[in-house]
Scaffold this motif. Sequence first.
Motif, PDB file in Angstrom:
ATOM      1  N   ASP A 209      14.790 -25.337  33.889  1.00  0.00           N
ATOM      2  CA  ASP A 209      16.156 -26.492  34.141  1.00  0.00           C
ATOM      3  C   ASP A 209      16.491 -27.313  33.565  1.00  0.00           C
ATOM      4  N   SER A 210      17.141 -28.012  32.886  1.00  0.00           N
ATOM      5  CA  SER A 210      17.378 -28.507  32.395  1.00  0.00           C
ATOM      6  C   SER A 210      17.443 -29.661  32.330  1.00  0.00           C
ATOM      7  N   ASP A 211      17.320 -30.707  33.900  1.00  0.00           N
ATOM      8  CA  ASP A 211      16.223 -32.144  34.274  1.00  0.00           C
ATOM      9  C   ASP A 211      15.343 -31.531  35.137  1.00  0.00           C
ATOM     10  N   ASP A 212      14.956 -30.989  34.801  1.00  0.00           N
ATOM     11  CA  ASP A 212      13.183 -30.998  35.363  1.00  0.00           C
ATOM     12  C   ASP A 212      12.507 -30.945  33.643  1.00  0.00           C
ATOM     13  N   TYR A 213      11.272 -31.037  33.773  1.00  0.00           N
ATOM     14  CA  TYR A 213      10.779 -30.393  32.448  1.00  0.00           C
ATOM     15  C   TYR A 213       8.989 -29.916  33.188  1.00  0.00           C
ATOM     16  N   VAL A 214       7.890 -30.038  31.727  1.00  0.00           N
ATOM     17  CA  VAL A 214       6.841 -29.076  32.511  1.00  0.00           C
ATOM     18  C   VAL A 214       5.732 -29.799  31.545  1.00  0.00           C
ATOM     19  N   ALA A 215       4.287 -29.503  31.661  1.00  0.00           N
ATOM     20  CA  ALA A 215       3.389 -30.559  31.560  1.00  0.00           C
ATOM     21  C   ALA A 215       3.027 -29.126  30.165  1.00  0.00           C
ATOM     22  N   GLU A 216       3.028 -30.128  28.909  1.00  0.00           N
ATOM     23  CA  GLU A 216       2.321 -29.804  27.400  1.00  0.00           C
ATOM     24  C   GLU A 216       1.775 -28.046  27.547  1.00  0.00           C
ATOM     25  N   ASP A 217       1.138 -28.358  28.492  1.00  0.00           N
ATOM     26  CA  ASP A 217       0.041 -26.883  28.169  1.00  0.00           C
ATOM     27  C   ASP A 217       0.559 -25.384  28.751  1.00  0.00           C
ATOM     28  N   MET A 218       1.976 -25.778  29.476  1.00  0.00           N
ATOM     29  CA  MET A 218       1.872 -24.981  30.816  1.00  0.00           C
ATOM     30  C   MET A 218       1.889 -23.845  30.753  1.00  0.00           C
ATOM     31  N   TYR A 219       3.164 -23.800  28.592  1.00  0.00           N
ATOM     32  CA  TYR A 219       3.542 -21.668  28.301  1.00  0.00           C
ATOM     33  C   TYR A 219       2.153 -21.772  27.991  1.00  0.00           C
TER      34      TYR A 219
END
Length: 333
Positions: free
Chosen positions: A96-106
């Motif tokens: 979702d465009s108002d969230d973010y993820v850890a750099e190693d998530m994917y």
Amino acid sequence: MEVIGAKMAKVSIIVPVYRVENYLDKCVTSLINQTLKDIEIILVDDGSPDNCGKICDEYAEKDGRVKIIHKQNEGLSEARNVGIMAAKSPYIGFVDSDDYVAEDMYEILYSNLIKNDAEVSICGLYDCYSNKKVSQFAGDEFLILDSKQALKTALEGVKFSVNAVNKLYKKELFSEVKFPKGKLSEDAFTIPQILSKASKVVFDSVPKYYYMHRGESITTSSFKRQDFNVVEAYKKNLEFVRNNFKDLIKQAEFRLLWSYTYVFDKMILSENFKDIESYKEILAILRKNTFKMVINPFFSLKRKLVMLILFVSPKLYANLLKFQKKKFMKLNY
């Protein structure tokens, strides 16, 4: 519809974009900086009336992995569906465009999926407020699940839920399943179906997805008729479970009753809530099912207690809910 840029990759990350210009940079930056570099980032500008479209184009100019789709506004579900059709990779994820993820998530999701020959890979999730973040599941677990076990766990909603985000999917799972156009709670319609089609699902409880709770977001906004979509979704899920996974009826009944509490609570927090059409009907349903909710093992002790309060005094229940709303607002402002 205008499409800019294209690149083959291991993973396609689909991001519907609408009225999030204050949050979009943080979201997209977290994707561009992924340690898994062989990705494509599909930003679906859903006719956003602010500067989101321009911001998306600027990212496409800076990074060749970013693909932009500009389209007329049709809602989150259709934006995701368009992103799925545009995806060139064998595996897809949603942010979702108002969230973010850890750099190693994917990298973690992809590695877990490939190593375990799974069709869906799931990580933990943080519920984030402006001055606080809470892990959705506090345990430390690594699970390999079949379709029934994955559906059971999602319906129970403790370790992971029916959110489309914080997951990586084999794209072909969506060949016959789409997000329902024009519906809210689109994940509840779709993800149980996807999990039921996956022969193997892997779950790593370490939280890598940051799910933002904003005062103006869909999940925290005041009551509207479309909120009944969540009840519709879980009625369909209960019917699906009765026909295919009879051992999970308790979980599906829990989710349907939970959906009524979700809608009812939104009503209570609206002005003149007693004048809302269907208020008395939903109140009657919840009071009629109080005992069923109290003995259902998937409702928390807190929810059971407040349902007993609702049974005795709807006025006291409303006052407690408004007090909780004030506490939530303090977390965000």
